[in-house]
Each structure stands twice: as structure tokens, then as C-alpha cells.
Design a protein around this motif. Structure first.
Motif, mmCIF file in Angstrom:
data_model
loop_
_atom_site.group_PDB
_atom_site.id
_atom_site.type_symbol
_atom_site.label_atom_id
_atom_site.label_comp_id
_atom_site.label_asym_id
_atom_site.label_seq_id
_atom_site.Cartn_x
_atom_site.Cartn_y
_atom_site.Cartn_z
ATOM 1 N N ARG A 143 50.506 56.929 21.946
ATOM 2 C CA ARG A 143 50.602 56.133 23.175
ATOM 3 C C ARG A 143 50.457 57.039 24.387
ATOM 4 O O ARG A 143 51.004 58.141 24.420
ATOM 5 N N GLU A 144 49.709 56.557 25.390
ATOM 6 C CA GLU A 144 49.465 57.353 26.586
ATOM 7 C C GLU A 144 50.559 57.130 27.631
ATOM 8 O O GLU A 144 51.124 56.042 27.741
ATOM 9 N N ILE A 145 50.838 58.179 28.396
ATOM 10 C CA ILE A 145 51.858 58.154 29.445
ATOM 11 C C ILE A 145 51.173 57.889 30.785
ATOM 12 O O ILE A 145 50.111 58.452 31.062
ATOM 13 N N ALA A 146 51.773 57.071 31.622
ATOM 14 C CA ALA A 146 51.218 56.801 32.953
ATOM 15 C C ALA A 146 51.199 58.080 33.790
ATOM 16 O O ALA A 146 52.060 58.947 33.643
ATOM 17 N N ASP A 147 50.212 58.185 34.667
ATOM 18 C CA ASP A 147 50.063 59.346 35.555
ATOM 19 C C ASP A 147 50.147 60.665 34.786
ATOM 20 O O ASP A 147 50.949 61.553 35.118
ATOM 21 N N PRO A 148 49.325 60.844 33.771
ATOM 22 C CA PRO A 148 49.440 62.052 32.941
ATOM 23 C C PRO A 148 49.133 63.334 33.682
ATOM 24 O O PRO A 148 49.535 64.419 33.247
ATOM 25 N N GLU A 149 48.414 63.224 34.813
ATOM 26 C CA GLU A 149 48.037 64.441 35.544
ATOM 27 C C GLU A 149 49.180 65.035 36.352
ATOM 28 O O GLU A 149 49.106 66.181 36.816
ATOM 29 N N LEU A 150 50.277 64.289 36.523
ATOM 30 C CA LEU A 150 51.383 64.766 37.357
ATOM 31 C C LEU A 150 52.318 65.682 36.572
ATOM 32 O O LEU A 150 52.708 65.378 35.445
ATOM 33 N N CYS A 151 52.715 66.781 37.193
ATOM 34 C CA CYS A 151 53.591 67.773 36.567
ATOM 35 C C CYS A 151 54.993 67.203 36.345
ATOM 36 O O CYS A 151 55.485 66.388 37.133
ATOM 37 N N CYS A 152 55.643 67.676 35.280
ATOM 38 C CA CYS A 152 57.008 67.237 34.983
ATOM 39 C C CYS A 152 58.048 67.973 35.831
ATOM 40 O O CYS A 152 59.230 67.617 35.811
ATOM 41 N N GLY A 153 57.617 69.027 36.552
ATOM 42 C CA GLY A 153 58.554 69.754 37.413
ATOM 43 C C GLY A 153 59.052 71.053 36.828
ATOM 44 O O GLY A 153 59.850 71.748 37.452
ATOM 45 N N SER A 154 58.586 71.419 35.636
ATOM 46 C CA SER A 154 59.023 72.682 35.035
ATOM 47 C C SER A 154 58.331 73.858 35.706
ATOM 48 O O SER A 154 58.953 74.634 36.418
ATOM 49 N N ALA A 155 57.019 73.998 35.479
ATOM 50 C CA ALA A 155 56.182 74.982 36.176
ATOM 51 C C ALA A 155 56.745 76.398 36.105
ATOM 52 O O ALA A 155 56.989 77.034 37.132
ATOM 53 N N GLY A 156 56.967 76.868 34.883
ATOM 54 C CA GLY A 156 57.519 78.219 34.714
ATOM 55 C C GLY A 156 58.982 78.252 35.097
ATOM 56 O O GLY A 156 59.821 77.702 34.400
ATOM 57 N N VAL A 157 59.287 78.899 36.230
ATOM 58 C CA VAL A 157 60.673 78.936 36.724
ATOM 59 C C VAL A 157 60.815 78.151 38.020
ATOM 60 O O VAL A 157 61.824 78.283 38.717
ATOM 61 N N TRP A 158 59.821 77.320 38.347
ATOM 62 C CA TRP A 158 59.895 76.538 39.582
ATOM 63 C C TRP A 158 61.117 75.636 39.576
ATOM 64 O O TRP A 158 61.765 75.446 40.596
ATOM 65 N N ASN A 159 61.459 75.083 38.404
ATOM 66 C CA ASN A 159 62.617 74.187 38.336
ATOM 67 C C ASN A 159 63.932 74.927 38.538
ATOM 68 O O ASN A 159 64.926 74.336 38.952
ATOM 69 N N VAL A 160 63.950 76.219 38.255
ATOM 70 C CA VAL A 160 65.158 77.019 38.504
ATOM 71 C C VAL A 160 65.257 77.382 39.983
ATOM 72 O O VAL A 160 66.341 77.368 40.578
ATOM 73 N N LEU A 161 64.124 77.685 40.600
ATOM 74 C CA LEU A 161 64.104 78.056 42.011
ATOM 75 C C LEU A 161 64.220 76.843 42.929
ATOM 76 O O LEU A 161 64.667 76.963 44.071
ATOM 77 N N ASN A 162 63.826 75.661 42.429
ATOM 78 C CA ASN A 162 63.842 74.428 43.239
ATOM 79 C C ASN A 162 64.472 73.296 42.432
ATOM 80 O O ASN A 162 63.793 72.322 42.061
ATOM 81 N N PRO A 163 65.757 73.383 42.136
ATOM 82 C CA PRO A 163 66.367 72.442 41.182
ATOM 83 C C PRO A 163 66.323 70.981 41.603
ATOM 84 O O PRO A 163 66.090 70.106 40.768
ATOM 85 N N GLU A 164 66.523 70.696 42.894
ATOM 86 C CA GLU A 164 66.604 69.285 43.314
ATOM 87 C C GLU A 164 65.240 68.587 43.223
ATOM 88 O O GLU A 164 65.128 67.530 42.572
ATOM 89 N N PRO A 165 64.178 69.126 43.840
ATOM 90 C CA PRO A 165 62.884 68.435 43.677
ATOM 91 C C PRO A 165 62.383 68.455 42.242
ATOM 92 O O PRO A 165 61.722 67.506 41.802
ATOM 93 N N ALA A 166 62.696 69.511 41.496
ATOM 94 C CA ALA A 166 62.283 69.559 40.089
ATOM 95 C C ALA A 166 62.943 68.437 39.295
ATOM 96 O O ALA A 166 62.318 67.818 38.424
ATOM 97 N N ALA A 167 64.207 68.167 39.590
ATOM 98 C CA ALA A 167 64.917 67.082 38.900
ATOM 99 C C ALA A 167 64.270 65.730 39.210
ATOM 100 O O ALA A 167 64.144 64.876 38.321
ATOM 101 N N ARG A 168 63.828 65.544 40.448
ATOM 102 C CA ARG A 168 63.174 64.287 40.821
ATOM 103 C C ARG A 168 61.848 64.116 40.079
ATOM 104 O O ARG A 168 61.527 63.024 39.589
ATOM 105 N N LEU A 169 61.081 65.201 39.987
ATOM 106 C CA LEU A 169 59.820 65.128 39.246
ATOM 107 C C LEU A 169 60.072 64.904 37.756
ATOM 108 O O LEU A 169 59.347 64.154 37.098
ATOM 109 N N GLY A 170 61.114 65.560 37.234
ATOM 110 C CA GLY A 170 61.453 65.386 35.829
ATOM 111 C C GLY A 170 61.841 63.956 35.507
ATOM 112 O O GLY A 170 61.431 63.398 34.473
ATOM 113 N N GLU A 171 62.620 63.352 36.395
ATOM 114 C CA GLU A 171 63.054 61.969 36.162
ATOM 115 C C GLU A 171 61.881 61.003 36.255
ATOM 116 O O GLU A 171 61.802 60.027 35.508
#
Length: 427
Positions: free
Chosen positions: A327-355
Motif C-alpha cells: 500500500r502506498e503512503i500519501a505524500d511519499p516525497e515528504l521527509c519524516c523529519g529524521s534527516a540524520g541528526v536533524w531531529n536531535v538538533l531540531n526536536p520540535e519541528p522534527a516531531a511535527r514532521l514525524g507525526e
């Protein structure tokens, strides 16, 4: 550069709607810097907010190589910009830990004790850690449930006639926290007629994390060490099962182009690099696939889909498994917010992208999420409970703690080839 096709694909532009947090805006800032504009705190902030997901490169109809622009800009930032003491300390800690597999493995004992003691559930319920130390809370939430980590063998023989000799990257986070993925990768390759050379005692970090964060000299050092670790082996291919690592390894020729002792060797090494799914499709299957009655949502890791252009191969492999429904996921081109250590350096926006990504994953109604990158696995696993709570009770999930089971592509292939029950993937 002016058309704006990149804007809907840029995660930070979608978050904030700020032109300077879009690829087009950052290119404008890069141009200003080349024209003599000082490297200010504000300018660096916009560069730091870029995830480096490369979705804009895929979206650009003019072929603008934003990936090269932002990578070289980050090198300038690292050389010329003086960060705050807090930022310097955080980045120093990250780069003293994450690119070193042995140091990461030392964390397994304390982390296992923390998870087994029930403290993790208590911390989750109180929410105190997230309020007081968001960076530490992010690291805690990303930590996967630990499994046994037997030392990998030096070499795994091919099953049946040998079709190729392949080196295999064990990685940093992958080897420390997802050892089962490496084991599954080696078994699948062996089943497909590949002799797998691992050399666990010699190989270390590939340099991807350093390269993608502007630490060029550090990345070169890691690259030279990895090339040396396999120099004595006669390999047809070098296989990678982590998207970010594969992207960096394929750049070794450019990274070491000015090194007279390594330039030719690096280019030859990079030419042999293949993602696991890429190689398996290239070779063609010989191992029998047995049925796996399961619905699967496949997530495109950014450095696999955008950076390496590998999208059809994982899907082809999954669709070839009898009784598996993709099954395909909607908006597959959008990042989940991990991006290496980006989610550690930017926890709040990363959490929003993850959700956001987790909601799209849950909307598929699939029982299993499959992807090909450890960072994505950790990021989406951390976001799924929050997304599941926000969307109400979900009775069909085999994983009440996360709302969905997760696996690497290699683990699904391994289960099918070995005729394992589907419950092994859903536990």
C-alpha cells in the motif's frame, strides 16, 4: 530557480511558510554570501533548518543541484561560523558518539536496563523530560527496543553457486541498535548466491553523518579508513542497507577527488556501491519467495528515493512476495523529519514532521511499515504512538504500543525466503 516547483516538496517551507526556509530562499542567501554578505546568525539559522532531504532536487524541472549547493555551504558554515557554546557542546557530543559503532554499542547495556526496569514507561507518562530537556527526550524517544546483538561473522558463504562477492557495510546506528537488519541482509544476499564479506573488526563509520553536516575532513578520514578495510578483498559489489550511508558512499569519488593517494581507489570503490534492493533487482532472484500474508506500507527514505533515485526496486521486491499486499503512503516525497541528526538538533519541528508522516502511514490501514533506513525506522516508530493517540483507538494493530509494526526491507525478504511466520514481523 524562480519557478517555485520545489516549495510544496520542502518540509520546512510547509512547516513555516517562510521563503528563506525554502530551497529557493536558501539559494538566494547562498548567492548573497558569494557576493560578500557576512555569514550572520540568521543566515546560518536558515541553512541549519534545511533537512537535506533532497526532495527539491527531485521536484526541480531545471535540474538545479541544490544538494551540492547546501553541502558546500555547510562546509563554509563549519569553517567560518562561530556557534554558541550550547550549540558547540551539543554538536561535539553528537559527533563524538554517533559515528563510532563501538561507542554506540557501549550504550546498549544501560539502555537495556532502562527499558527493562519500566522507567521508560514512567518517563513517557509524566512528560517531564520533554519539558525540561527536549533534546534528551528526543534521544530517549528514538531509542528502539533492543534485541540480541551477536557479533557478525567475518564472511558468509553463498548458498549454492556463487554469483558475486560482495562487501557489506554494518554501519553505526544499524550495527548498534538494529543488528537483526544486518543479519537479515547477509542471509538474503547469501540465499541469492552472494558471498558476503563483512570484516566487522576493521570497518567503522562510512562518513555519511559528517559529510551531510559540513564536516568534510572528518568524512574524508572515515572514507579512507573504510576503503582500506576492504582493500585486500576482491569484491564485485559493496552493499549498503542504510539509505543515508549509501548516498554518501556513492559520493566517495567526489569526496576524495583531490587526494592523489585515494582518488582512483575511491572512484572505483564508489562504482561498486549498491543499495541492497538495487543489487537484488540487478542480479535477479534465485531464492524462492514463500507467502507472507500481510499488508505493507512502504516508506521512501529520502536518501534512497531522492538522493539515489531508488524507488521502484524495493517495491518490485516486495510485490514479488506471494500474498503480500503493498500500500502506498500519501505524500511519499515528504521527509519524516529524521534527516540524520536533524531531529536531535531540531526536536520540535522534527516531531511535527514525524507525526504528519505517521498519520499518513496509519491512514493506509497496513499492518506493517517497511523502509530502508534506521533513522526513518526510529523517527516514525517514535511518532506513531502520538499519531495513533490523536486519531483515536485502533483495534486492528498488532502493536498497541506503536500503532503498527515496523521492519526493514531486508527483514521482510528474509522472512519470506526462510518461510518464517508473519507473526515474526508483527511481534
Amino acid at each position: 530557480m524562480h519557478c517555485g516547483f520545489c516549495l510544496p516538496s520542502c518540509p520546512t517551507y510547509l512547516l513555516w511558510g517562510e521563503e528563506m526556509d525554502s530551497p529557493r530562499g536558501r539559494i538566494h542567501l547562498i548567492k548573497q554570501g558569494l557576493e560578500g554578505e557576512p555569514l550572520s546568525e540568521t543566515m546560518v539559522g536558515h541553512f541549519d533548518r534545511c533537512l537535506g532531504c533532497m526532495a527539491c532536487v527531485t521536484a526541480c524541472p531545471s535540474g538545479v543541484r541544490y544538494d551540492t549547493l547546501i553541502e558546500r555551504t555547510r562546509q563554509q558554515v563549519e569553517r567560518r561560523h562561530v556557534r554558541s557554546p550550547r550549540e558547540r557542546a551539543l554538536r561535539a557530543a553528537i559527533f563524538a558518539l554517533f559515528p563510532y559503532p563501538r561507542r554506540l554499542r557501549l550504550l546498549r547495556g544501560p539502555l537495556w536496563a532502562y527499558q527493562a526496569s519500566g522507567l521508560r514507561n514512567l518517563v513517557d507518562r509524566t512528560g517531564l523530560l520533554r519539558r525540561l530537556a527536549p533534546t534528551l527526550a528526543t534521544l530517549e524517544s528514538l531509542a528502539p527496543r533492543l534485541t540480541r546483538a551477536p557479533r557478525p561473522p567475518r564472511r558468509v558463504p553463498a548458498y549454492g553457486p556463487r554469483r558475486a562477492a560482495v562487501g557489506m557495510l554494518t554501519g553505526c546506528v544499524q550495527s548498534a541498535f538494529f543488528p537483526g537488519v544486518n543479519s537479515a541482509t547477509a542471509r538474503v544476499l547469501a540465499a541469492e548466491g552472494c558471498e558476503v564479506v563483512i570484516n566487522p573488526e576493521r570497518q567503522g563509520c562510512c562518513g555519511a553523518l559528517s559529510l551531510h553536516n559540513g564536516r568534510e575532513e572528518e568524512a574524508r578520514r572515515f572514507a579512507r579508513d573504510l576503503i582500506d578495510a576492504f582493500a585486500a578483498e576482491r569484491l564485485d559489489y559493496f552493499v549498503v542497507n542504510a539509505a543515508g550511508c549509501g548516498s554518501a558512499l556513492k559520493e566517495y569519488g567526489d569526496l576524495l577527488a583531490d587526494d592523489p593517494a585515494y582518488a582512483e581507489r575511491a572512484a572505483a570503490f564508489a562504482a561498486r556501491v549498491r543499495d541492497l534492493s538495487e543489487l537484488l533487482v540487478e542480479l535477479g532472484p534465485v531464492a524462492t519467495r514463500h507467502p507472507l500474508p500481510v499488508s505493507v506500507a512502504y516508506h521512501d527514505a529520502c536518501h534512497l528515493g531522492h538522493a539515489q533515485g531508488i524507488r521502484s526496486q524495493p517495491r518490485e521486491l516486495l510485490r514479488a512476495i506471494p500474498e503480500l499486499e503493498l500500500r502506498e503512503i500519501a505524500d511519499p516525497e515528504l521527509c519524516c523529519g529524521s534527516a540524520g541528526v536533524w531531529n536531535v538538533l531540531n526536536p520540535e519541528p522534527a516531531a511535527r514532521l514525524g507525526e504528519r508522516k505517521a498519520r499518513d502511514v496509519l491512514a493506509t490501514g497496513a499492518s506493517l511499515l517497511v523502509t530502508a533506513n534506521p533513522g526513518c525506522l526510529m523517527q516514525i516508530a517514535a511518532a506513531l504512538p502520538r499519531a495513533a493517540d490523536a486519531s483515536g483507538p485502533r483495534s486492528t494493530s498488532p502493536r498497541g504500543d506503536r500503532g503498527m509494526a515496523l521492519a526493514h526491507t531486508a527483514q521482510v525478504l528474509d522472512a519470506s525466503i526462510r518461510r518464517l511466520p508473519v507473526t515474526r514481523l508483527l511481534d
